[in-house]
Design a protein around this motif. Structure first.
Motif, PDB file in Angstrom:
ATOM      1  N   MET A  77      -8.227 -17.185  37.352  1.00 17.06           N
ATOM      2  CA  MET A  77      -8.222 -16.713  35.957  1.00 17.06           C
ATOM      3  C   MET A  77      -9.529 -15.995  35.625  1.00 17.06           C
ATOM      4  SD  MET A  77      -7.665 -18.960  32.505  1.00 17.06           S
ATOM      5  CE  MET A  77      -7.741 -18.226  30.886  1.00 17.06           C
ATOM      6  N   THR A  78     -10.669 -16.532  36.108  1.00 17.24           N
ATOM      7  CA  THR A  78     -11.958 -15.944  35.741  1.00 17.24           C
ATOM      8  C   THR A  78     -12.178 -14.589  36.392  1.00 17.24           C
ATOM      9  OG1 THR A  78     -13.009 -17.161  37.548  1.00 17.24           O
ATOM     10  CG2 THR A  78     -13.025 -18.188  35.390  1.00 17.24           C
ATOM     11  N   ASP A  79     -11.449 -14.291  37.490  1.00 12.83           N
ATOM     12  CA  ASP A  79     -11.667 -13.031  38.194  1.00 12.83           C
ATOM     13  C   ASP A  79     -11.381 -11.823  37.308  1.00 12.83           C
ATOM     14  OD1 ASP A  79     -12.367 -14.448  40.419  1.00 12.83           O
ATOM     15  OD2 ASP A  79     -10.422 -14.282  41.400  1.00 12.83           O
ATOM     16  N   ALA A  80     -10.392 -11.947  36.412  1.00 11.71           N
ATOM     17  CA  ALA A  80      -9.975 -10.816  35.591  1.00 11.71           C
ATOM     18  C   ALA A  80     -10.716 -10.764  34.255  1.00 11.71           C
ATOM     19  CB  ALA A  80      -8.468 -10.884  35.349  1.00 11.71           C
ATOM     20  N   LEU A  81     -11.615 -11.704  34.017  1.00 15.30           N
ATOM     21  CA  LEU A  81     -12.286 -11.792  32.733  1.00 15.30           C
ATOM     22  C   LEU A  81     -13.696 -11.215  32.806  1.00 15.30           C
ATOM     23  CD1 LEU A  81     -11.204 -15.393  31.723  1.00 15.30           C
ATOM     24  CD2 LEU A  81     -10.318 -13.248  30.816  1.00 15.30           C
ATOM     25  N   THR A  82     -14.171 -10.775  31.646  1.00  9.56           N
ATOM     26  CA  THR A  82     -15.513 -10.224  31.534  1.00  9.56           C
ATOM     27  C   THR A  82     -16.416 -11.239  30.853  1.00  9.56           C
ATOM     28  OG1 THR A  82     -14.611  -7.992  31.309  1.00  9.56           O
ATOM     29  CG2 THR A  82     -16.875  -8.332  30.577  1.00  9.56           C
ATOM     30  N   VAL A  83     -17.604 -11.443  31.401  1.00 11.13           N
ATOM     31  CA  VAL A  83     -18.579 -12.321  30.757  1.00 11.13           C
ATOM     32  C   VAL A  83     -19.150 -11.612  29.534  1.00 11.13           C
ATOM     33  CG1 VAL A  83     -20.792 -13.485  30.988  1.00 11.13           C
ATOM     34  CG2 VAL A  83     -19.168 -13.530  32.889  1.00 11.13           C
ATOM     35  N   LYS A  84     -19.000 -12.236  28.373  1.00 10.56           N
ATOM     36  CA  LYS A  84     -19.536 -11.672  27.133  1.00 10.56           C
ATOM     37  C   LYS A  84     -20.949 -12.178  26.864  1.00 10.56           C
ATOM     38  CE  LYS A  84     -19.369  -9.349  23.284  1.00 10.56           C
ATOM     39  NZ  LYS A  84     -19.401  -7.866  23.324  1.00 10.56           N
ATOM     40  N   MET A  85     -21.130 -13.497  27.011  1.00  8.75           N
ATOM     41  CA  MET A  85     -22.448 -14.096  26.816  1.00  8.75           C
ATOM     42  C   MET A  85     -22.755 -15.001  28.005  1.00  8.75           C
ATOM     43  SD  MET A  85     -22.852 -14.937  22.751  1.00  8.75           S
ATOM     44  CE  MET A  85     -24.647 -14.979  22.946  1.00  8.75           C
ATOM     45  N   ARG A  86     -24.045 -15.177  28.241  1.00  5.43           N
ATOM     46  CA  ARG A  86     -24.446 -15.965  29.405  1.00  5.43           C
ATOM     47  C   ARG A  86     -25.763 -16.679  29.099  1.00  5.43           C
ATOM     48  NH1 ARG A  86     -23.827 -12.686  34.560  1.00  5.43           N
ATOM     49  NH2 ARG A  86     -21.944 -13.955  34.826  1.00  5.43           N
ATOM     50  N   ALA A  87     -25.839 -17.941  29.479  1.00  4.84           N
ATOM     51  CA  ALA A  87     -27.086 -18.702  29.413  1.00  4.84           C
ATOM     52  C   ALA A  87     -27.503 -19.039  30.833  1.00  4.84           C
ATOM     53  CB  ALA A  87     -26.895 -19.984  28.606  1.00  4.84           C
ATOM     54  N   ARG A  88     -28.795 -18.885  31.120  1.00  8.66           N
ATOM     55  CA  ARG A  88     -29.315 -19.194  32.439  1.00  8.66           C
ATOM     56  C   ARG A  88     -30.608 -20.005  32.318  1.00  8.66           C
ATOM     57  NH1 ARG A  88     -25.013 -18.545  33.685  1.00  8.66           N
ATOM     58  NH2 ARG A  88     -24.052 -17.140  35.213  1.00  8.66           N
ATOM     59  N   LYS A  89     -30.619 -21.162  33.004  1.00 10.04           N
ATOM     60  CA  LYS A  89     -31.782 -22.060  33.012  1.00 10.04           C
ATOM     61  C   LYS A  89     -32.308 -22.280  31.598  1.00 10.04           C
ATOM     62  CE  LYS A  89     -33.185 -21.154  37.770  1.00 10.04           C
ATOM     63  NZ  LYS A  89     -32.553 -22.407  38.204  1.00 10.04           N
ATOM     64  N   LEU A  90     -31.395 -22.551  30.698  1.00  8.83           N
ATOM     65  CA  LEU A  90     -31.732 -22.690  29.286  1.00  8.83           C
ATOM     66  C   LEU A  90     -32.262 -24.097  28.998  1.00  8.83           C
ATOM     67  CD1 LEU A  90     -31.664 -21.461  26.417  1.00  8.83           C
ATOM     68  CD2 LEU A  90     -29.356 -22.379  26.195  1.00  8.83           C
ATOM     69  N   ASN A  91     -33.487 -24.149  28.523  1.00 11.87           N
ATOM     70  CA  ASN A  91     -34.096 -25.396  28.078  1.00 11.87           C
ATOM     71  C   ASN A  91     -34.463 -25.248  26.616  1.00 11.87           C
ATOM     72  OD1 ASN A  91     -34.877 -27.383  30.524  1.00 11.87           O
ATOM     73  ND2 ASN A  91     -34.903 -25.262  31.234  1.00 11.87           N
ATOM     74  N   PHE A  92     -34.268 -26.332  25.861  1.00 10.17           N
ATOM     75  CA  PHE A  92     -34.576 -26.270  24.432  1.00 10.17           C
ATOM     76  C   PHE A  92     -35.196 -27.586  23.992  1.00 10.17           C
ATOM     77  CE2 PHE A  92     -33.901 -26.510  19.915  1.00 10.17           C
ATOM     78  CZ  PHE A  92     -34.251 -25.231  19.499  1.00 10.17           C
ATOM     79  N   CYS A  93     -36.256 -27.477  23.207  1.00  4.90           N
ATOM     80  CA  CYS A  93     -36.959 -28.661  22.711  1.00  4.90           C
ATOM     81  C   CYS A  93     -37.137 -28.581  21.200  1.00  4.90           C
ATOM     82  CB  CYS A  93     -38.342 -28.780  23.355  1.00  4.90           C
ATOM     83  SG  CYS A  93     -38.332 -28.907  25.157  1.00  4.90           S
ATOM     84  N   TYR A  94     -36.990 -29.733  20.531  1.00  2.00           N
ATOM     85  CA  TYR A  94     -37.457 -29.902  19.158  1.00  2.00           C
ATOM     86  C   TYR A  94     -38.749 -30.694  19.258  1.00  2.00           C
ATOM     87  CZ  TYR A  94     -32.719 -28.700  17.529  1.00  2.00           C
ATOM     88  OH  TYR A  94     -31.519 -28.072  17.275  1.00  2.00           O
TER      89      TYR A  94
END
Length: 255
Positions: free
Chosen positions: A1-18
């Motif tokens: 299924m993913t082969d025919a789809l386009t990536v719209k948004m992407r997160a890579r090595k995302l770290n988040f701190c408060y």
């Protein structure tokens, strides 16, 4: 299924701190165009924080710090040169609690357009009608557009907030538990609406409702204690997950 789809948004090595609280840990995540992606996991697992990184809503939090990359169409949204206001027109958001302004139904939907400098009444009228039709609300309110938005029922107010988000023609629509405060009939309307909207928009939804995620999404990401435990096609996540923690959560053993 993913082969025919386009990536719209992407997160890579995302770290988040408060501050000192490390909320997200090395999250890698793809969001595909014209699909519904559900984010699931117990309270406090980081799914809403992740959702808010996708249009920089966390920028407003004192002490917030992000490392890694979030991109839309291959462009890093955290570059210093990014116009955050313009970004949020591309990536709209609907919150858990409906929050219509103390204005008329018409002016609620037209608000974003007016902020963007649109003054042409014909454009405003057409966009308001189109947005209310897209949010399946037009037939219910078309004869009372000048009435206060706060007179609407809870379910109608949430669909109005969706119409307001759609009026600025976003590419991506983020939804943070949009039906959690609604009755079953209103919830069903929101779910039907999401199913229709994915034909035009890319949708990411946070939900605590496992059945809802299974009904409306094509992809699901399971978060636990700040980690993305598993991501994949929804049918697989709910029937043959690869991670034991995913299986335990979707079958109700914890959470």
């Amino acid at each position: 299924m993913t082969d025919a789809l386009t990536v719209k948004m992407r997160a890579r090595k995302l770290n988040f701190c408060y501050g000192d609280n490390h909320v997200l840990h090395d999250v890698d995540f793809d969001i595909y165009s014209h699909t519904v992606t559900a984010l699931i996991g117990p309270s406090g697992c980081g799914k809403t924080t992740f959702l808010r990184t996708l249009n920089r809503m966390n920028d407003q939090v004192v002490g917030a710090k992000l490392d890694g990359e979030v991109s839309i169409d291959g462009e890093d949204i955290y570059r210093p040169s990014v116009d955050v206001t313009a970004l949020r027109r591309r990536i709209g958001m609907v919150f858990q609690k409906s929050n219509p302004f103390q204005k008329s139904i018409y002016e609620n939907v037209a608000f974003g357009l007016r902020i963007a400098g649109v003054k042409d009444r014909r454009i405003l009228d057409e966009t308001v009608e189109d947005s209310l039709r897209l949010s399946a609300l037009w037939d219910e309110v078309k004869d009372q557009l000048d009435k206060p938005a706060l007179m609407l029922s809870g379910g109608q107010q949430q669909r109005l907030c969706i119409a307001r988000a759609l009026a600025v023609r976003p590419e991506v629509l983020l939804m943070d538990e949009p039906a959690s405060a609604l009755d079953p009939i209103s919830t069903a309307k929101i779910e039907e609406l999401i199913e229709d909207l994915k034909l035009r928009y890319t949708i990411v939804i946070v939900t605590h409702n496992m059945q809802q995620a299974a009904r409306i999404s094509q992809f699901t990401g399971f978060f636990y204690m700040g980690d993305l435990i598993e991501f994949g096609q929804t049918a697989k996540i709910f029937t043959t997950p690869t991670q034991k923690r995913t299986e335990d959560y979707v079958t109700g053993r914890f959470g």
